[in-house]
Design a protein around this motif. Structure first.
Motif, mmCIF file in Angstrom:
data_model
loop_
_atom_site.group_PDB
_atom_site.id
_atom_site.type_symbol
_atom_site.label_atom_id
_atom_site.label_comp_id
_atom_site.label_asym_id
_atom_site.label_seq_id
_atom_site.Cartn_x
_atom_site.Cartn_y
_atom_site.Cartn_z
ATOM 1 N N ASP A 56 14.172 -91.149 -28.065
ATOM 2 C CA ASP A 56 13.005 -90.355 -27.709
ATOM 3 C C ASP A 56 11.984 -90.481 -28.831
ATOM 4 O O ASP A 56 12.265 -90.097 -29.979
ATOM 5 C CB ASP A 56 13.414 -88.891 -27.517
ATOM 6 N N PRO A 57 10.796 -91.030 -28.551
ATOM 7 C CA PRO A 57 9.796 -91.228 -29.606
ATOM 8 C C PRO A 57 9.407 -89.930 -30.318
ATOM 9 O O PRO A 57 9.108 -89.948 -31.509
ATOM 10 C CB PRO A 57 8.595 -91.808 -28.866
ATOM 11 N N ALA A 58 9.432 -88.809 -29.621
ATOM 12 C CA ALA A 58 9.087 -87.536 -30.252
ATOM 13 C C ALA A 58 10.117 -87.167 -31.317
ATOM 14 O O ALA A 58 9.767 -86.682 -32.394
ATOM 15 C CB ALA A 58 8.975 -86.435 -29.204
ATOM 16 N N VAL A 59 11.376 -87.405 -31.027
ATOM 17 C CA VAL A 59 12.436 -87.120 -31.993
ATOM 18 C C VAL A 59 12.324 -88.059 -33.191
ATOM 19 O O VAL A 59 12.581 -87.687 -34.324
ATOM 20 C CB VAL A 59 13.830 -87.260 -31.324
ATOM 21 N N ASP A 60 11.891 -89.290 -32.917
ATOM 22 C CA ASP A 60 11.740 -90.308 -33.954
ATOM 23 C C ASP A 60 10.425 -90.129 -34.730
ATOM 24 O O ASP A 60 10.109 -90.917 -35.603
ATOM 25 C CB ASP A 60 11.790 -91.690 -33.303
ATOM 26 N N GLY A 61 9.655 -89.109 -34.376
ATOM 27 C CA GLY A 61 8.417 -88.846 -35.089
ATOM 28 C C GLY A 61 7.247 -89.709 -34.658
ATOM 29 O O GLY A 61 6.258 -89.813 -35.373
ATOM 30 N N MET A 62 7.343 -90.350 -33.499
ATOM 31 C CA MET A 62 6.272 -91.225 -33.019
ATOM 32 C C MET A 62 5.738 -90.697 -31.691
ATOM 33 O O MET A 62 5.744 -91.381 -30.675
ATOM 34 C CB MET A 62 6.801 -92.654 -32.863
ATOM 35 N N SER A 63 5.263 -89.461 -31.700
ATOM 36 C CA SER A 63 4.897 -88.792 -30.455
ATOM 37 C C SER A 63 3.460 -89.038 -30.005
ATOM 38 O O SER A 63 3.098 -88.700 -28.885
ATOM 39 C CB SER A 63 5.144 -87.292 -30.584
#
Length: 145
Positions: free
Chosen positions: A55-62
């Protein structure tokens, strides 16, 4: 490739860790028959890899945007690829028809990071200008490579 192979691929796209027995139950084959088919799809290069999606949001790429790229004159796809490969925020790029030369999908940690990445694209010698659209919410997300 037949319809059973396509059904197997669809199930693996949904869950690449699905067991052969589970897949077999869904498509009407034994686990060993599914394994043989998957092995053949790998050997034939149909399946290129098994991977995960984070999940990009979890990976800091939101923060994400789609960017139309407009070039000066005629620019070869190889040159566009060279420019865009050096920008880590670019997750996908392709040449397109229409007035833009390419469409670029970018992901960044925040608006400031996105702006910095866009500027790295804009200063490339062959780039005339860009037009960006920031994604507000995802409505449909299918991974169909």
């Amino acid at each position: 490739m037949d319809n059973l192979d396509r059904a197997i691929l669809d199930l693996l796209r949904q869950n690449s860790r699905a067991g052969y027995g589970d897949i077999g139950s869904s498509v009407g084959l034994s686990a060993s028959a599914v394994k043989r088919r998957v092995d053949k799809l790998v050997a034939d290069g149909v399946i290129k890899s098994f991977t995960i999606q984070v999940d990009p949001a979890v990976d800091g790429m939101s923060t994400e945007a789609y960017v139309e790229l407009f070039c000066r004159g005629t620019v070869a796809p190889d040159e566009l690829q060279r420019i865009l490969q050096n920008v880590p925020e670019v997750v996908y790029a392709g040449t397109v028809t229409g007035s833009a030369d390419a469409i670029v999908h970018m992901r960044a940690r925040d608006i400031t990071s996105l702006e910095e990445a866009l500027e790295r694209v804009r200063i490339a010698p062959n780039v005339d200008h860009t037009r960006s659209a920031i994604v507000l919410s995802r409505l449909v997300n299918r991974n169909r490579d």
